[in-house]
Design a protein around this motif. Sequence first.
Motif, mmCIF file in Angstrom:
data_model
loop_
_atom_site.group_PDB
_atom_site.id
_atom_site.type_symbol
_atom_site.label_atom_id
_atom_site.label_comp_id
_atom_site.label_asym_id
_atom_site.label_seq_id
_atom_site.Cartn_x
_atom_site.Cartn_y
_atom_site.Cartn_z
ATOM 1 N N TYR A 60 39.624 -37.261 -8.146
ATOM 2 C CA TYR A 60 38.901 -36.888 -6.923
ATOM 3 C C TYR A 60 39.791 -37.051 -5.684
ATOM 4 O O TYR A 60 39.893 -36.152 -4.850
ATOM 5 C CB TYR A 60 37.630 -37.726 -6.790
ATOM 6 N N VAL A 61 40.438 -38.191 -5.557
ATOM 7 C CA VAL A 61 41.268 -38.462 -4.381
ATOM 8 C C VAL A 61 42.435 -37.478 -4.310
ATOM 9 O O VAL A 61 42.723 -36.904 -3.251
ATOM 10 C CB VAL A 61 41.774 -39.921 -4.403
ATOM 11 N N ASP A 62 43.109 -37.245 -5.443
ATOM 12 C CA ASP A 62 44.236 -36.314 -5.438
ATOM 13 C C ASP A 62 43.791 -34.888 -5.152
ATOM 14 O O ASP A 62 44.497 -34.132 -4.478
ATOM 15 C CB ASP A 62 44.980 -36.375 -6.769
ATOM 16 N N LEU A 63 42.617 -34.505 -5.648
ATOM 17 C CA LEU A 63 42.099 -33.163 -5.384
ATOM 18 C C LEU A 63 41.794 -32.978 -3.897
ATOM 19 O O LEU A 63 42.211 -31.998 -3.284
ATOM 20 C CB LEU A 63 40.833 -32.908 -6.209
ATOM 21 N N ILE A 64 41.095 -33.916 -3.301
ATOM 22 C CA ILE A 64 40.728 -33.818 -1.882
ATOM 23 C C ILE A 64 41.977 -33.891 -1.000
ATOM 24 O O ILE A 64 42.092 -33.154 -0.021
ATOM 25 C CB ILE A 64 39.718 -34.925 -1.499
ATOM 26 N N ARG A 65 42.923 -34.734 -1.346
ATOM 27 C CA ARG A 65 44.144 -34.841 -0.534
ATOM 28 C C ARG A 65 45.024 -33.612 -0.671
ATOM 29 O O ARG A 65 45.794 -33.299 0.234
ATOM 30 C CB ARG A 65 44.930 -36.081 -0.929
ATOM 31 N N GLY A 66 44.915 -32.915 -1.812
ATOM 32 C CA GLY A 66 45.761 -31.758 -2.049
ATOM 33 C C GLY A 66 45.254 -30.476 -1.407
ATOM 34 O O GLY A 66 46.002 -29.520 -1.250
ATOM 35 N N ILE A 67 43.984 -30.437 -1.040
ATOM 36 C CA ILE A 67 43.410 -29.239 -0.430
ATOM 37 C C ILE A 67 43.586 -29.338 1.089
ATOM 38 O O ILE A 67 43.204 -30.352 1.685
ATOM 39 C CB ILE A 67 41.915 -29.108 -0.784
ATOM 40 N N PRO A 68 44.125 -28.318 1.733
ATOM 41 C CA PRO A 68 44.270 -28.366 3.196
ATOM 42 C C PRO A 68 42.918 -28.515 3.901
ATOM 43 O O PRO A 68 41.898 -28.004 3.435
ATOM 44 C CB PRO A 68 44.916 -27.020 3.532
ATOM 45 N N SER A 69 42.922 -29.205 5.012
ATOM 46 C CA SER A 69 41.689 -29.476 5.749
ATOM 47 C C SER A 69 40.977 -28.201 6.189
ATOM 48 O O SER A 69 39.751 -28.123 6.148
ATOM 49 C CB SER A 69 41.977 -30.334 6.979
ATOM 50 N N LEU A 70 41.737 -27.203 6.599
ATOM 51 C CA LEU A 70 41.125 -25.956 7.052
ATOM 52 C C LEU A 70 40.356 -25.282 5.920
ATOM 53 O O LEU A 70 39.277 -24.727 6.140
ATOM 54 C CB LEU A 70 42.189 -25.015 7.618
ATOM 55 N N VAL A 71 40.864 -25.353 4.712
ATOM 56 C CA VAL A 71 40.163 -24.777 3.564
ATOM 57 C C VAL A 71 38.852 -25.516 3.334
ATOM 58 O O VAL A 71 37.813 -24.907 3.052
ATOM 59 C CB VAL A 71 41.058 -24.808 2.308
ATOM 60 N N LEU A 72 38.859 -26.838 3.448
ATOM 61 C CA LEU A 72 37.627 -27.619 3.292
ATOM 62 C C LEU A 72 36.605 -27.278 4.380
ATOM 63 O O LEU A 72 35.408 -27.198 4.113
ATOM 64 C CB LEU A 72 37.936 -29.112 3.312
ATOM 65 N N ILE A 73 37.078 -27.071 5.600
ATOM 66 C CA ILE A 73 36.168 -26.703 6.686
ATOM 67 C C ILE A 73 35.551 -25.343 6.419
ATOM 68 O O ILE A 73 34.336 -25.158 6.561
ATOM 69 C CB ILE A 73 36.912 -26.723 8.046
ATOM 70 N N PHE A 74 36.353 -24.367 6.011
ATOM 71 C CA PHE A 74 35.816 -23.035 5.682
ATOM 72 C C PHE A 74 34.848 -23.119 4.522
ATOM 73 O O PHE A 74 33.792 -22.475 4.536
ATOM 74 C CB PHE A 74 36.948 -22.074 5.335
ATOM 75 N N PHE A 75 35.161 -23.900 3.498
ATOM 76 C CA PHE A 75 34.281 -24.010 2.340
ATOM 77 C C PHE A 75 32.954 -24.648 2.723
ATOM 78 O O PHE A 75 31.892 -24.199 2.280
ATOM 79 C CB PHE A 75 34.962 -24.839 1.243
ATOM 80 N N SER A 76 32.977 -25.683 3.556
ATOM 81 C CA SER A 76 31.720 -26.316 3.951
ATOM 82 C C SER A 76 30.903 -25.428 4.876
ATOM 83 O O SER A 76 29.674 -25.489 4.865
ATOM 84 C CB SER A 76 31.991 -27.665 4.601
ATOM 85 N N PHE A 77 31.552 -24.572 5.663
ATOM 86 C CA PHE A 77 30.815 -23.696 6.573
ATOM 87 C C PHE A 77 30.276 -22.481 5.858
ATOM 88 O O PHE A 77 29.098 -22.135 6.020
ATOM 89 C CB PHE A 77 31.724 -23.270 7.739
#
Length: 79
Positions: A60-77
Amino acid sequence: MHWSELGHQIYVARRTLWGGFLTTIEISALVIVVGTFFGTLVGLGLCYGHMVVRLALRFYVDLIRGIPSLVLIFFSFYG
């Protein structure tokens, strides 16, 4: 738009702007508390957990750290 018009628009919308500011502060405080709590749990699980728990948390930690923050923001939006 002149500066006086901008000042007037801000003055007219002051209650809405203040409400948005307070909402931002409330959400930020909540996220800090919840993130600290879960981060502590994950950290303790990584240090003292069973091997299966440690492997799951490490993934989990490696997956979240490996994904760029902007991608996470787009995915959550856009979900």
